[in-house]
Design a protein around this motif. Structure first.
Motif, PDB file in Angstrom:
ATOM      1  N   ALA A 127      -1.013   5.313   0.270  1.00 44.90           N
ATOM      2  CA  ALA A 127      -0.370   4.144  -0.498  1.00 44.90           C
ATOM      3  C   ALA A 127      -0.934   3.720  -1.593  1.00 44.90           C
ATOM      4  N   VAL A 128      -2.644   3.736  -1.800  1.00 44.22           N
ATOM      5  CA  VAL A 128      -3.240   3.288  -2.822  1.00 44.22           C
ATOM      6  C   VAL A 128      -3.003   4.083  -4.025  1.00 44.22           C
ATOM      7  N   ARG A 129      -2.947   5.441  -3.728  1.00 45.07           N
ATOM      8  CA  ARG A 129      -2.944   6.527  -4.889  1.00 45.07           C
ATOM      9  C   ARG A 129      -1.537   6.855  -5.458  1.00 45.07           C
ATOM     10  N   ARG A 130      -0.606   6.000  -4.879  1.00 46.75           N
ATOM     11  CA  ARG A 130       1.143   6.094  -5.552  1.00 46.75           C
ATOM     12  C   ARG A 130       0.767   5.576  -6.990  1.00 46.75           C
ATOM     13  N   GLN A 131       1.820   6.354  -7.730  1.00 46.26           N
ATOM     14  CA  GLN A 131       1.730   5.628  -8.933  1.00 46.26           C
ATOM     15  C   GLN A 131       2.608   4.404  -9.034  1.00 46.26           C
ATOM     16  N   ASP A 132       3.608   4.193  -8.263  1.00 46.69           N
ATOM     17  CA  ASP A 132       4.031   2.667  -8.408  1.00 46.69           C
ATOM     18  C   ASP A 132       3.475   1.763  -7.846  1.00 46.69           C
ATOM     19  N   ALA A 133       2.159   1.879  -7.012  1.00 45.02           N
ATOM     20  CA  ALA A 133       1.280   0.931  -6.523  1.00 45.02           C
ATOM     21  C   ALA A 133       0.939  -0.142  -7.527  1.00 45.02           C
ATOM     22  N   THR A 134       1.221  -1.398  -7.017  1.00 51.09           N
ATOM     23  CA  THR A 134       0.529  -2.309  -7.961  1.00 51.09           C
ATOM     24  C   THR A 134      -0.657  -2.705  -7.723  1.00 51.09           C
ATOM     25  N   GLU A 135      -1.315  -3.624  -8.557  1.00 50.56           N
ATOM     26  CA  GLU A 135      -2.615  -4.048  -8.369  1.00 50.56           C
ATOM     27  C   GLU A 135      -2.831  -4.708  -6.984  1.00 50.56           C
ATOM     28  N   ASP A 136      -2.083  -5.533  -6.438  1.00 50.32           N
ATOM     29  CA  ASP A 136      -2.193  -6.350  -5.505  1.00 50.32           C
ATOM     30  C   ASP A 136      -2.237  -5.228  -4.244  1.00 50.32           C
ATOM     31  N   VAL A 137      -1.469  -4.152  -4.216  1.00 48.30           N
ATOM     32  CA  VAL A 137      -1.345  -3.248  -2.961  1.00 48.30           C
ATOM     33  C   VAL A 137      -2.887  -2.309  -3.130  1.00 48.30           C
ATOM     34  N   LYS A 138      -3.256  -2.234  -4.343  1.00 44.04           N
ATOM     35  CA  LYS A 138      -4.472  -1.307  -4.416  1.00 44.04           C
ATOM     36  C   LYS A 138      -5.645  -2.552  -4.112  1.00 44.04           C
ATOM     37  N   ARG A 139      -5.701  -3.712  -4.291  1.00 41.85           N
ATOM     38  CA  ARG A 139      -6.778  -4.294  -3.916  1.00 41.85           C
ATOM     39  C   ARG A 139      -6.584  -4.485  -2.289  1.00 41.85           C
ATOM     40  N   LEU A 140      -5.525  -4.501  -1.848  1.00 38.96           N
ATOM     41  CA  LEU A 140      -5.325  -4.841  -0.142  1.00 38.96           C
ATOM     42  C   LEU A 140      -5.941  -3.500   0.493  1.00 38.96           C
ATOM     43  N   GLY A 141      -5.307  -2.375  -0.202  1.00 36.50           N
ATOM     44  CA  GLY A 141      -5.689  -1.025   0.252  1.00 36.50           C
ATOM     45  C   GLY A 141      -7.143  -0.814   0.461  1.00 36.50           C
ATOM     46  N   GLU A 142      -7.842  -1.351  -0.807  1.00 36.13           N
ATOM     47  CA  GLU A 142      -9.398  -1.070  -0.846  1.00 36.13           C
ATOM     48  C   GLU A 142     -10.117  -1.946   0.573  1.00 36.13           C
ATOM     49  N   SER A 143      -9.630  -3.131   0.492  1.00 30.59           N
ATOM     50  CA  SER A 143      -9.973  -3.861   1.479  1.00 30.59           C
ATOM     51  C   SER A 143      -9.734  -3.382   3.027  1.00 30.59           C
ATOM     52  N   LEU A 144      -8.534  -2.883   3.096  1.00 34.44           N
ATOM     53  CA  LEU A 144      -8.356  -2.138   4.353  1.00 34.44           C
ATOM     54  C   LEU A 144      -9.174  -0.998   4.408  1.00 34.44           C
ATOM     55  N   LEU A 145      -9.314  -0.226   3.601  1.00 38.94           N
ATOM     56  CA  LEU A 145     -10.411   0.736   3.617  1.00 38.94           C
ATOM     57  C   LEU A 145     -11.781   0.669   4.233  1.00 38.94           C
ATOM     58  N   LEU A 146     -12.192  -0.468   3.441  1.00 40.00           N
ATOM     59  CA  LEU A 146     -13.451  -1.043   3.843  1.00 40.00           C
ATOM     60  C   LEU A 146     -13.736  -1.289   5.191  1.00 40.00           C
ATOM     61  N   VAL A 147     -12.497  -2.150   5.821  1.00 46.58           N
ATOM     62  CA  VAL A 147     -12.378  -2.367   7.232  1.00 46.58           C
ATOM     63  C   VAL A 147     -12.437  -1.362   8.229  1.00 46.58           C
TER      64      VAL A 147
END
Length: 386
Positions: free
Chosen positions: A191-211
């Motif tokens: 989901a984070v690597r999708r081209q249409d991913a917004t910055e909010d999605v990327k930040r949320l994805g990074e937080s989820l990856l850390l958890v």
């Protein structure tokens, strides 16, 4: 005071009291037998033979009183000598008998306590080796010792089942949890690597990856904890310095990223066991030293051999550690300074795993605060003969 010594002293005390009473009774009987008797020492007359002539001395005459005084002195002297001999030899016999009773009590109590020593030795071996499969297996009469041995065997069997069940549960649960975490990591990463991913999605994805990464570390820690809580039966020789050098090479990049300088003094330290588990032990200590540090901090890693032990010392700079918190850091999910939410520093199982692995190898782990801040943790393992 041991049970054997108390039993021997009790035997000696009983003999001393009884034999003392016997000697005292004998003394009173002999003394009563030697008391003054009027019919014997004060007759109506005294008959004396002199020059083949028989003389009679009536009472109160000079000859009578002379003979009677002599007889009284003989009786008194004889009484004193006999009673003195009774006292002397009686107490000598009492002392010798008491010593003999102590020796016999010591010997007999040793024979009686021999099965108990076997129970104690077996329990000590189980405690030191963590091998709950060993049993006492007492063979003898169905007495109190036999009941105690059977009770200990039953307790060991239940403990073995309980620990095995606990380890299987932790291992199975950890394996089952790995699959959804892997799926979550994959989905979030896609989901984070999708081209249409917004910055909010990327930040949320990074937080989820850390958890997700923290949960994976937690599961890995639980697996290592379950694996380490057993005796190491397949012991193979290896050098602790080689393991430490390998771990330091792996963590060099993390240390550089956190601006921590690592000093290594790795002398040969031959030991035996499961090198993979010991590598996890060293890795946890080194990572703790790097992560619980401050920028421009330092970590010192030392291996050496001392007599029949090998040592691993990991010291680091950092915050001051109160002495009363030293023992709590080895408990699962405990962190210093109330840091229970610092996911970037681990799962809180690192030092618990270190202690479990060291115990499984017959070693020990101690920690002490440094005056400048930080900790010094020392691991001792049995040395492998050259």
């Amino acid at each position: 005071m041991s049970v054997r010594l108390r039993s021997a002293l009790a035997c000696a005390a009983v003999f001393f009291v009884l034999s003392g009473l016997v000697v005292a009774g004998l003394y009173l009987v002999v003394r009563s037998s030697l008391e003054y008797r009027g019919s014997l020492l004060t007759p109506d007359f005294v008959r004396v033979t002199r020059d083949h002539h028989l003389y009679y001395a009536p009472r109160y005459s000079d000859g009578y009183e002379l003979a009677r005084g002599f007889a009284m002195r003989v009786r008194s002297t004889y009484q004193d000598d006999v009673l003195g001999d009774v006292r002397t030899f009686g107490w000598i016999a009492v002392a010798a008998g008491t010593a003999a009773a102590f020796g016999l009590g010591w010997r007999s109590s040793g024979l009686v306590l021999r099965p108990l020593r076997k129970v104690t030795e077996t329990a000590r071996r189980v405690a030191q080796s963590h091998d709950l499969t060993e049993r006492i297996g007492h063979r003898g009469p169905r007495d109190e010792v036999g009941e105690l041995a059977d009770t200990c065997d039953t307790m060991l069997e239940r403990l073995a089942r309980a620990f095995d069940g606990q380890r299987r549960f932790v291992a199975n649960a950890s394996h089952e949890l790995r699959t959804p975490l892997t799926i979550n990591r994959t989905l979030v990463d896609v989901a984070v690597r999708r081209q249409d991913a917004t910055e909010d999605v990327k930040r949320l994805g990074e937080s989820l990856l850390l958890v997700n990464a923290r949960n994976e570390r937690l599961i890995d820690g639980l697996l290592a904890l379950a694996e380490g809580e057993r005796a190491v039966l397949d012991r193979r020789p290896f050098d602790l310095s080689d393991v430490a050098e390998h771990v330091l090479d792996q963590t060099a990049q993390e240390a550089a990223g956190r601006q921590v300088t690592v000093h290594r003094l790795l002398d040969p330290a031959p030991t035996a066991g499961e090198a993979v588990l010991v590598e996890r032990l060293v890795q946890n200590l080194v990572e703790n030293g790097i992560r619980h540090n401050h920028p421009d901090g330092e970590v010192w890693v030392t291996t050496r051999r001392r007599a029949d032990r090998v040592e691993l010392l990991v010291a680091n700079t950092g915050l001051q550690v109160p002495p009363y918190e030293i023992e709590t850091i080895f408990e699962p999910f405990r962190r210093l300074h109330g840091d229970r939410l610092g996911s970037e520093r681990g799962s809180g199982l690192g030092l618990s795993i270190v202690r479990v692995i060291a115990d499984a190898h017959g070693g020990t782990v101690t920690a002490s605060p440094r005056d400048e801040g930080g900790l010094t943790i020392t691991v001792e393992l049995p040395a492998e003969p050259a």
